[in-house]
Design a protein around this motif. Structure first.
Motif, PDB file in Angstrom:
ATOM      1  N   TYR A   1      34.084  56.421  33.761  1.00  0.00           N
ATOM      2  CA  TYR A   1      35.474  56.534  34.209  1.00  0.00           C
ATOM      3  C   TYR A   1      35.596  56.519  35.727  1.00  0.00           C
ATOM      4  CZ  TYR A   1      33.950  61.379  34.701  1.00  0.00           C
ATOM      5  OH  TYR A   1      33.247  62.513  35.041  1.00  0.00           O
TER       6      TYR A   1
ATOM      7  N   MET B   1      37.780  56.091  43.164  1.00  0.00           N
ATOM      8  CA  MET B   1      37.401  57.500  43.221  1.00  0.00           C
ATOM      9  C   MET B   1      36.135  57.696  44.057  1.00  0.00           C
ATOM     10  SD  MET B   1      38.808  60.153  42.087  1.00  0.00           S
ATOM     11  CE  MET B   1      38.945  61.478  40.922  1.00  0.00           C
TER      12      MET B   1
ATOM     13  N   THR C   1      30.838  69.169  46.517  1.00  0.00           N
ATOM     14  CA  THR C   1      30.974  68.803  45.111  1.00  0.00           C
ATOM     15  C   THR C   1      29.877  67.801  44.795  1.00  0.00           C
ATOM     16  OG1 THR C   1      33.367  69.106  45.142  1.00  0.00           O
ATOM     17  CG2 THR C   1      32.500  67.760  43.383  1.00  0.00           C
ATOM     18  N   THR C   2      29.057  68.114  43.816  1.00  0.00           N
ATOM     19  CA  THR C   2      27.898  67.274  43.524  1.00  0.00           C
ATOM     20  C   THR C   2      27.756  67.053  42.022  1.00  0.00           C
ATOM     21  OG1 THR C   2      25.472  67.190  43.620  1.00  0.00           O
ATOM     22  CG2 THR C   2      26.446  69.385  43.625  1.00  0.00           C
ATOM     23  N   ASN C   3      27.097  65.942  41.676  1.00  0.00           N
ATOM     24  CA  ASN C   3      26.809  65.738  40.245  1.00  0.00           C
ATOM     25  C   ASN C   3      25.546  66.487  39.824  1.00  0.00           C
ATOM     26  OD1 ASN C   3      24.569  64.150  41.026  1.00  0.00           O
ATOM     27  ND2 ASN C   3      25.783  62.268  40.979  1.00  0.00           N
TER      28      ASN C   3
ATOM     29  N   THR D   1      32.215  65.445  49.577  1.00  0.00           N
ATOM     30  CA  THR D   1      32.201  64.847  48.260  1.00  0.00           C
ATOM     31  C   THR D   1      31.775  63.390  48.410  1.00  0.00           C
ATOM     32  OG1 THR D   1      33.615  64.355  46.361  1.00  0.00           O
ATOM     33  CG2 THR D   1      34.759  64.672  48.428  1.00  0.00           C
ATOM     34  N   GLY D   2      32.047  62.552  47.427  1.00  0.00           N
ATOM     35  CA  GLY D   2      31.644  61.156  47.520  1.00  0.00           C
ATOM     36  C   GLY D   2      32.276  60.368  46.378  1.00  0.00           C
ATOM     37  N   GLY D   3      31.593  59.351  45.959  1.00  0.00           N
ATOM     38  CA  GLY D   3      30.191  59.117  45.775  1.00  0.00           C
ATOM     39  C   GLY D   3      29.449  60.445  45.567  1.00  0.00           C
ATOM     40  N   GLU D   4      28.167  60.363  45.749  1.00  0.00           N
ATOM     41  CA  GLU D   4      27.379  61.586  45.626  1.00  0.00           C
ATOM     42  C   GLU D   4      26.926  62.022  47.019  1.00  0.00           C
ATOM     43  OE1 GLU D   4      26.780  63.966  43.586  1.00  0.00           O
ATOM     44  OE2 GLU D   4      25.355  64.809  45.007  1.00  0.00           O
TER      45      GLU D   4
ATOM     46  N   MET E   1      42.920  56.838  37.431  1.00  0.00           N
ATOM     47  CA  MET E   1      42.513  56.690  38.828  1.00  0.00           C
ATOM     48  C   MET E   1      41.718  55.433  39.026  1.00  0.00           C
ATOM     49  SD  MET E   1      42.372  59.080  41.373  1.00  0.00           S
ATOM     50  CE  MET E   1      41.736  58.030  42.612  1.00  0.00           C
TER      51      MET E   1
ATOM     52  N   SER F   1      29.554  68.885  38.865  1.00  0.00           N
ATOM     53  CA  SER F   1      30.282  68.164  37.815  1.00  0.00           C
ATOM     54  C   SER F   1      29.375  67.961  36.612  1.00  0.00           C
ATOM     55  CB  SER F   1      30.742  66.803  38.346  1.00  0.00           C
ATOM     56  OG  SER F   1      31.461  66.987  39.534  1.00  0.00           O
TER      57      SER F   1
ATOM     58  N   VAL G   1      35.426  67.089  33.256  1.00  0.00           N
ATOM     59  CA  VAL G   1      36.598  66.236  33.019  1.00  0.00           C
ATOM     60  C   VAL G   1      36.835  66.250  31.505  1.00  0.00           C
ATOM     61  CG1 VAL G   1      37.603  63.933  33.240  1.00  0.00           C
ATOM     62  CG2 VAL G   1      36.097  64.798  35.027  1.00  0.00           C
TER      63      VAL G   1
ATOM     64  N   GLU H   1      42.056  67.803  33.957  1.00  0.00           N
ATOM     65  CA  GLU H   1      42.731  66.745  33.193  1.00  0.00           C
ATOM     66  C   GLU H   1      42.301  65.377  33.715  1.00  0.00           C
ATOM     67  OE1 GLU H   1      46.851  68.999  31.796  1.00  0.00           O
ATOM     68  OE2 GLU H   1      46.927  67.562  33.436  1.00  0.00           O
ATOM     69  N   PHE H   2      42.053  64.494  32.784  1.00  0.00           N
ATOM     70  CA  PHE H   2      41.589  63.136  33.102  1.00  0.00           C
ATOM     71  C   PHE H   2      42.740  62.347  33.733  1.00  0.00           C
ATOM     72  CE2 PHE H   2      39.529  59.168  30.922  1.00  0.00           C
ATOM     73  CZ  PHE H   2      38.996  58.766  32.146  1.00  0.00           C
ATOM     74  N   MET H   3      42.501  61.829  34.941  1.00  0.00           N
ATOM     75  CA  MET H   3      43.571  61.138  35.673  1.00  0.00           C
ATOM     76  C   MET H   3      43.378  59.620  35.638  1.00  0.00           C
ATOM     77  SD  MET H   3      43.734  63.449  39.119  1.00  0.00           S
ATOM     78  CE  MET H   3      41.982  63.648  39.341  1.00  0.00           C
TER      79      MET H   3
HETATM   80  N1  SAM Z   1      29.472  62.796  42.835  1.00  0.00           N
HETATM   81  C1  SAM Z   1      30.131  64.045  42.991  1.00  0.00           C
HETATM   82  C2  SAM Z   1      30.380  64.686  41.640  1.00  0.00           C
HETATM   83  O1  SAM Z   1      30.093  64.053  40.620  1.00  0.00           O
HETATM   84  O2  SAM Z   1      30.824  65.813  41.628  1.00  0.00           O
HETATM   85  C3  SAM Z   1      31.401  64.020  43.799  1.00  0.00           C
HETATM   86  C4  SAM Z   1      32.363  62.887  43.595  1.00  0.00           C
HETATM   87  S1  SAM Z   1      33.203  62.842  42.036  1.00  0.00           S
HETATM   88  C5  SAM Z   1      34.288  61.471  42.320  1.00  0.00           C
HETATM   89  C6  SAM Z   1      34.246  64.256  42.134  1.00  0.00           C
HETATM   90  C7  SAM Z   1      34.836  64.720  40.848  1.00  0.00           C
HETATM   91  O3  SAM Z   1      35.852  63.840  40.432  1.00  0.00           O
HETATM   92  C8  SAM Z   1      33.868  64.848  39.688  1.00  0.00           C
HETATM   93  O4  SAM Z   1      33.993  66.137  39.122  1.00  0.00           O
HETATM   94  C9  SAM Z   1      34.363  63.791  38.723  1.00  0.00           C
HETATM   95  O5  SAM Z   1      34.085  64.121  37.401  1.00  0.00           O
HETATM   96  C10 SAM Z   1      35.844  63.801  39.026  1.00  0.00           C
HETATM   97  N2  SAM Z   1      36.559  62.625  38.568  1.00  0.00           N
HETATM   98  C11 SAM Z   1      36.235  61.335  38.756  1.00  0.00           C
HETATM   99  N3  SAM Z   1      37.148  60.525  38.174  1.00  0.00           N
HETATM  100  C12 SAM Z   1      38.065  61.337  37.595  1.00  0.00           C
HETATM  101  C13 SAM Z   1      39.262  61.109  36.850  1.00  0.00           C
HETATM  102  N4  SAM Z   1      39.685  59.885  36.577  1.00  0.00           N
HETATM  103  N5  SAM Z   1      39.966  62.180  36.423  1.00  0.00           N
HETATM  104  C14 SAM Z   1      39.554  63.437  36.695  1.00  0.00           C
HETATM  105  N6  SAM Z   1      38.446  63.720  37.413  1.00  0.00           N
HETATM  106  C15 SAM Z   1      37.710  62.680  37.854  1.00  0.00           C
END
Ligand code: SAM
Length: 343
Positions: A42, A338, A110-112, A81-84, A207, A134, A175, A203-205
């Motif tokens: 996503y 994103m 914020t990291t994966n 944040t990022g990316g990662e 995006m 995440s 998410v 909530e899933f956006m």
């Molecule tokens: N790579 C890092 C991470 O995974 O946390 C930071 C960047 S990531 C874009 C930041 C957050 O945005 C993550 O928690 C990701 O799950 C969330 N995210 C990305 N797309 C999304 C969407 N369409 N709706 C809701 N959250 C979203």
């Protein structure tokens, strides 16, 4: 580029960033890179062929200059944040410098979690005390399906190692996606019973042009909350801290941690939004979900001074939209990516 006077009396006063709707903006989210070591379906569903070259990202020096000006205007909290963000070279050295800037009270990340176990000691030493990790599933096979990478065990090890240190807050961002991970909401909430984690459902956006968002994946926070209460007991509201952002936070009976809900669609928090974003390609963005940006990188690289950066920050905040268009009958897609904006 030296955009700062060495004479402190010549530094502009902190005037505070207030937008046209009287919201005070004190929180800057910085996307350090569009690169990521996961390919969540996503978020970055396609290979990032058109990823940014290193030279297209703001350098650490440029970022520090911008954040110094922003701090002078009242930015107190910065999230990376990022990316990662942890894939960017020497990120912890940068964080150390950032945390020492006058006026910056908190740096968060914020990291994966893929590189967390390797970098946890450095991160802690750099000054990070609050982590967002995440994680959309607790099932290794499903993790691979969602992210394209066999990484669950690594992320989980990172979470465990974070819990072994004295972080002030560790938040797990989930998410919430109907038909993808809704059968795990209870298991995620249960984690908060034993561990001092804040498990937050987002909530899933809809995006980004290449996101695979679908209406039927969407589930509103109130429905998740009702399911959790039915299975695990009543959720008692917990007051948020000064920088605690848009999550509504609750505690299950006897829980070590908390459960939070971030509801950008069903209960948007635009009226309280205190955020400004700096994208990976150096653009200021005052709303995650509105494609209006100021090209700060060009200003800086064409010889812009601190005063020019300051003017760009103020103008961007003055133009901050009152709200986004994701609620109601007309759900509009935001086209920004994103991975560049940073979530
Ligand atoms: N790579 C890092 C991470 O995974 O946390 C930071 C960047 S990531 C874009 C930041 C957050 O945005 C993550 O928690 C990701 O799950 C969330 N995210 C990305 N797309 C999304 C969407 N369409 N709706 C809701 N959250 C979203």
């Amino acid at each position: 580029m030296n955009i700062f006077s060495s004479n402190p009396s010549e530094q502009p006063k902190n005037i505070g960033l207030v937008d046209s709707f009287s919201r005070s903006v004190s929180y800057l989210r910085v996307s350090l890179t569009d690169q990521c070591n996961l390919r969540c379906f996503y978020c970055t569903p396609k290979p990032l062929e058109d990823k940014l070259d290193a030279g297209e990202l703001l350098s650490y020096e440029e970022l520090l200059e911008v954040i110094k000006v922003a701090a002078g205007l009242g930015i107190k909290k910065v999230r990376l944040t990022g990316g990662e963000p942890l894939v960017r070279r020497d990120v912890t050295g940068f964080i150390g410098e950032l945390a020492r800037l006058d006026g910056i009270e908190e740096v968060r990340i914020t990291t994966n979690g893929m590189l967390l176990a390797d970098k946890i000691a450095e991160l802690y030493e750099s000054g990070i005390r609050k982590l967002n990790i995440s994680l959309d599933t607790l099932k290794p096979g499903r993790f691979r399906e969602i992210t394209g990478v066999d990484g669950f065990t690594r992320v989980w090890r990172g979470i465990e190692q974070s819990l072994d240190r004295e972080f002030a807050a560790i938040k797990l961002n989930v998410v919430a996606m109907n038909g993808i991970n809704d059968d795990e909401f209870i298991d995620f909430a249960r984690l908060s019973l034993e561990k001092p984690l804040q498990v937050r459902f987002i909530e899933f956006m809809p995006m980004g042009d290449d996101s695979n968002w679908r209406q039927d994946y969407y589930i509103m926070s109130a429905d998740i909350m009702a399911r959790i209460e039915r299975e695990l007991g009543g959720l008692t509201p917990v007051g948020g801290g000064r920088f605690d952002g848009p999550a509504k936070t609750y505690r299950l009976p006897g829980a070590a941690g908390t459960v939070g809900f971030i509801s950008p669609i069903s209960d948007h928090f635009c009226a309280r939004c205190n955020r400004l974003r700096l994208t990976a390609e150096g653009r200021l963005r005052s709303c995650l979900l509105t494609d209006r940006e100021t090209d700060l990188k060009t200003i800086i690289r064409s010889g812009g001074t601190a005063a020019d950066i300051r003017a760009a920050l103020i103008a961007t905040i003055k133009n901050k939209p009152e709200g986004h268009k994701l609620s109601g009958s007309e759900i509009k897609n935001c086209h920004g990516r994103m991975s560049r904006i940073g979530g």
